[in-house]
Design an enzyme around this catalytic site. Structure first.
Site, PDB file in Angstrom:
ATOM      1  CD  GLN A   1     -32.005  71.139  -0.008  1.00 56.27           C
ATOM      2  OE1 GLN A   1     -31.108  71.502  -0.832  1.00 56.27           O
ATOM      3  NE2 GLN A   1     -31.365  70.696   1.139  1.00 56.27           N
TER       4      GLN A   1
ATOM      5  CG  HIS B   1     -32.008  76.143  -0.089  1.00 53.32           C
ATOM      6  ND1 HIS B   1     -31.634  75.979  -1.436  1.00 53.32           N
ATOM      7  CD2 HIS B   1     -31.086  76.939   0.647  1.00 53.32           C
ATOM      8  CE1 HIS B   1     -30.554  76.758  -1.444  1.00 53.32           C
ATOM      9  NE2 HIS B   1     -30.266  77.152  -0.390  1.00 53.32           N
TER      10      HIS B   1
ATOM     11  CG  PHE C   1     -27.632  74.356   5.045  1.00 55.28           C
ATOM     12  CD1 PHE C   1     -27.545  75.500   3.888  1.00 55.28           C
ATOM     13  CD2 PHE C   1     -28.795  73.405   4.960  1.00 55.28           C
ATOM     14  CE1 PHE C   1     -28.648  75.388   3.134  1.00 55.28           C
ATOM     15  CE2 PHE C   1     -29.554  73.464   4.039  1.00 55.28           C
ATOM     16  CZ  PHE C   1     -29.773  74.348   2.945  1.00 55.28           C
TER      17      PHE C   1
ATOM     18  CG  HIS D   1     -25.065  80.013   3.808  1.00 55.82           C
ATOM     19  ND1 HIS D   1     -23.904  80.829   3.029  1.00 55.82           N
ATOM     20  CD2 HIS D   1     -25.930  80.159   3.024  1.00 55.82           C
ATOM     21  CE1 HIS D   1     -24.452  81.481   2.042  1.00 55.82           C
ATOM     22  NE2 HIS D   1     -25.343  80.722   1.732  1.00 55.82           N
ATOM     23  CD  GLU D   2     -29.842  79.284   3.470  1.00 54.22           C
ATOM     24  OE1 GLU D   2     -30.861  79.884   3.173  1.00 54.22           O
ATOM     25  OE2 GLU D   2     -28.878  79.022   2.473  1.00 54.22           O
TER      26      GLU D   2
ATOM     27  CE  LYS E   1     -27.032  84.716  -0.232  1.00 55.42           C
ATOM     28  NZ  LYS E   1     -26.651  83.891  -1.644  1.00 55.42           N
ATOM     29  CG  HIS E   2     -31.294  84.289   2.901  1.00 54.23           C
ATOM     30  ND1 HIS E   2     -31.486  84.996   1.699  1.00 54.23           N
ATOM     31  CD2 HIS E   2     -30.550  83.216   2.280  1.00 54.23           C
ATOM     32  CE1 HIS E   2     -31.095  84.573   0.629  1.00 54.23           C
ATOM     33  NE2 HIS E   2     -30.373  83.446   0.802  1.00 54.23           N
TER      34      HIS E   2
HETATM   35  P1  5GP Z   1     -28.504  80.334  -7.397  1.00 59.89           P
HETATM   36  O1  5GP Z   1     -27.615  80.976  -8.080  1.00 59.89           O
HETATM   37  O2  5GP Z   1     -28.034  79.004  -6.776  1.00 59.89           O
HETATM   38  O3  5GP Z   1     -29.886  80.227  -7.831  1.00 59.89           O
HETATM   39  O4  5GP Z   1     -28.805  81.086  -5.920  1.00 59.89           O
HETATM   40  C1  5GP Z   1     -27.782  81.192  -4.903  1.00 59.89           C
HETATM   41  C2  5GP Z   1     -28.064  81.815  -3.658  1.00 59.89           C
HETATM   42  O5  5GP Z   1     -28.542  83.356  -4.022  1.00 59.89           O
HETATM   43  C3  5GP Z   1     -29.410  81.208  -3.390  1.00 59.89           C
HETATM   44  O6  5GP Z   1     -29.273  79.917  -2.419  1.00 59.89           O
HETATM   45  C4  5GP Z   1     -29.915  82.327  -2.260  1.00 59.89           C
HETATM   46  O7  5GP Z   1     -29.247  82.551  -1.141  1.00 59.89           O
HETATM   47  C5  5GP Z   1     -29.641  83.531  -3.150  1.00 59.89           C
HETATM   48  N1  5GP Z   1     -30.895  83.663  -4.199  1.00 59.89           N
HETATM   49  C6  5GP Z   1     -30.868  83.457  -5.358  1.00 59.89           C
HETATM   50  N2  5GP Z   1     -31.984  83.687  -5.890  1.00 59.89           N
HETATM   51  C7  5GP Z   1     -32.799  84.467  -5.040  1.00 59.89           C
HETATM   52  C8  5GP Z   1     -33.974  85.032  -4.953  1.00 59.89           C
HETATM   53  O8  5GP Z   1     -34.729  85.450  -5.913  1.00 59.89           O
HETATM   54  N3  5GP Z   1     -34.346  85.844  -3.870  1.00 59.89           N
HETATM   55  C9  5GP Z   1     -33.592  85.682  -2.726  1.00 59.89           C
HETATM   56  N4  5GP Z   1     -34.196  86.510  -1.756  1.00 59.89           N
HETATM   57  N5  5GP Z   1     -32.318  85.186  -2.512  1.00 59.89           N
HETATM   58  C10 5GP Z   1     -32.129  84.553  -3.889  1.00 59.89           C
HETATM   59  P1  5GP Z   2     -27.384  79.680  -0.893  1.00 59.84           P
HETATM   60  O1  5GP Z   2     -27.499  79.164  -2.150  1.00 59.84           O
HETATM   61  O2  5GP Z   2     -28.453  79.692   0.218  1.00 59.84           O
HETATM   62  O3  5GP Z   2     -26.780  80.977  -0.721  1.00 59.84           O
HETATM   63  O4  5GP Z   2     -26.338  79.065  -0.280  1.00 59.84           O
HETATM   64  C1  5GP Z   2     -26.411  77.735   0.136  1.00 59.84           C
HETATM   65  C2  5GP Z   2     -25.049  77.342   0.896  1.00 59.84           C
HETATM   66  O5  5GP Z   2     -25.145  76.483   1.765  1.00 59.84           O
HETATM   67  C3  5GP Z   2     -23.935  76.905  -0.014  1.00 59.84           C
HETATM   68  O6  5GP Z   2     -22.821  77.433   0.421  1.00 59.84           O
HETATM   69  C4  5GP Z   2     -24.266  75.374   0.034  1.00 59.84           C
HETATM   70  O7  5GP Z   2     -22.736  74.676   0.034  1.00 59.84           O
HETATM   71  C5  5GP Z   2     -24.593  75.281   1.404  1.00 59.84           C
HETATM   72  N1  5GP Z   2     -25.167  74.198   1.907  1.00 59.84           N
HETATM   73  C6  5GP Z   2     -25.369  73.555   2.866  1.00 59.84           C
HETATM   74  N2  5GP Z   2     -26.088  72.295   2.777  1.00 59.84           N
HETATM   75  C7  5GP Z   2     -26.914  72.630   1.896  1.00 59.84           C
HETATM   76  C8  5GP Z   2     -28.046  71.884   1.263  1.00 59.84           C
HETATM   77  O8  5GP Z   2     -28.366  70.878   1.888  1.00 59.84           O
HETATM   78  N3  5GP Z   2     -28.614  72.385   0.206  1.00 59.84           N
HETATM   79  C9  5GP Z   2     -28.043  73.513  -0.402  1.00 59.84           C
HETATM   80  N4  5GP Z   2     -28.821  74.105  -1.373  1.00 59.84           N
HETATM   81  N5  5GP Z   2     -27.138  74.304  -0.057  1.00 59.84           N
HETATM   82  C10 5GP Z   2     -26.329  73.786   1.218  1.00 59.84           C
END
Ligand code: 5GP
Ligand code: 5GP
Length: 230
Positions: free
Chosen positions: A37, A64, A114, A117-118, A121-122
């Site tokens: 990011q 990210h 953060f 969470h990563e 979740k992943h």
């Molecule tokens: P957003 O809706 O903001 O694009 O995605 C929210 C979150 O869903 C991302 O931060 C990530 O954790 C997960 N996510 C969204 N798109 C993808 C994808 O194509 N592949 C994977 N592995 N995770 C995703």
């Molecule tokens: P994802 O979109 O990967 O599922 O989730 C991102 C989560 O991490 C969200 O809950 C968001 O608030 C938190 N977060 C904390 N720091 C950051 C950051 O620097 N960038 C993004 N994209 N998400 C962050």
């Protein structure tokens, strides 16, 4: 004979027990997205941002996440509720995480939320190749190897608030890194499309960059893409 069949039974039992406690987590993905990011584009939006406790991050792409993904576009998530993020397992990586995987979410915090969470979740979905330390170490190494900002600036694409085309951005990155990313845009406070995230692809072993088997469904960019300063 009896010894051999009891050996067979023991092996079968071990396999059953092993999978029950998660030792045999099968691989349920085909590759990873390494998602970077641009902090300037996280912060100059309507939602704004908060700098982490360690202070304003460098003006560079931060991580990210490293997300396991399937070739059909779907992905596993939250694979092991018992594997909570433990900062003590990455104590040797913390300064590198603060510098290269900074959190920009509010309220100001140290990043553990953060990263946690990563990981939860992943990362927990890639337990066949990574433990917690391996997951963060791999993402940091891959980001380092890429040198994305260096590639962009070498190609004349600078974070100076100017506007670029998608071809200029992709061209500079391909030229400098050898890999073409998927470019995701968001909007600044005035509604201009801007370079927000870059998606690179990594093989299932988590150790090498590859061409992407499938592109994510992100937010498309406009014709003119702002690259804001940070
Ligand atoms: P957003 O809706 O903001 O694009 O995605 C929210 C979150 O869903 C991302 O931060 C990530 O954790 C997960 N996510 C969204 N798109 C993808 C994808 O194509 N592949 C994977 N592995 N995770 C995703
Ligand atoms: P994802 O979109 O990967 O599922 O989730 C991102 C989560 O991490 C969200 O809950 C968001 O608030 C938190 N977060 C904390 N720091 C950051 C950051 O620097 N960038 C993004 N994209 N998400 C962050």
């Amino acid at each position: 004979m009896a010894a051999r069949s009891s050996l067979k039974i023991s092996v079968a039992l071990l396999l059953v027990l092993g999978s029950a406690v998660g030792y045999c987590a099968a691989q349920d993905y085909d590759f990873f997205y390494l998602v970077l990011q641009w902090p300037g584009s996280y912060c100059n939006t309507k939602q704004s941002c908060c700098y982490p406790k360690s202070g304003k991050p460098a003006a560079d792409f931060g991580i990210h996440g490293l997300w396991p993904n399937r070739d059909d576009g779907s992905y596993p998530q939250n694979c092991n509720p018992d594997s909570e993020f433990d900062p003590s397992k990455v104590s040797d990586l913390l300064s590198s995480l603060r510098a290269n995987w900074p959190t920009l979410a509010c309220p100001t915090n140290d990043g553990v939320r953060f990263w946690g969470h990563e990981w939860e979740k992943h990362g927990t979905c890639a337990a066949d190749v990574f433990d917690e330390h391996g997951y963060f170490q791999a993402a940091l190494r891959l980001r380092d190897d890429l040198g994305v900002l260096r590639a962009l600036t070498a190609g004349g694409v600078n974070p100076d608030g100017g506007y670029y085309t998608i071809d200029q951005i992709k061209g500079a990155i391909s030229q400098g890194t050898g890999f073409e990313p998927y470019v995701e845009c968001n909007r600044d406070e005035s509604g201009n499309s801007q370079l927000y995230q870059l998606y690179f692809c990594v093989n299932a072993a988590g150790d090498s960059l590859i061409e992407c088997p499938v592109l994510p469904r992100g937010r498309p960019c406009g014709k003119r893409i702002e690259f804001p300063a940070f």
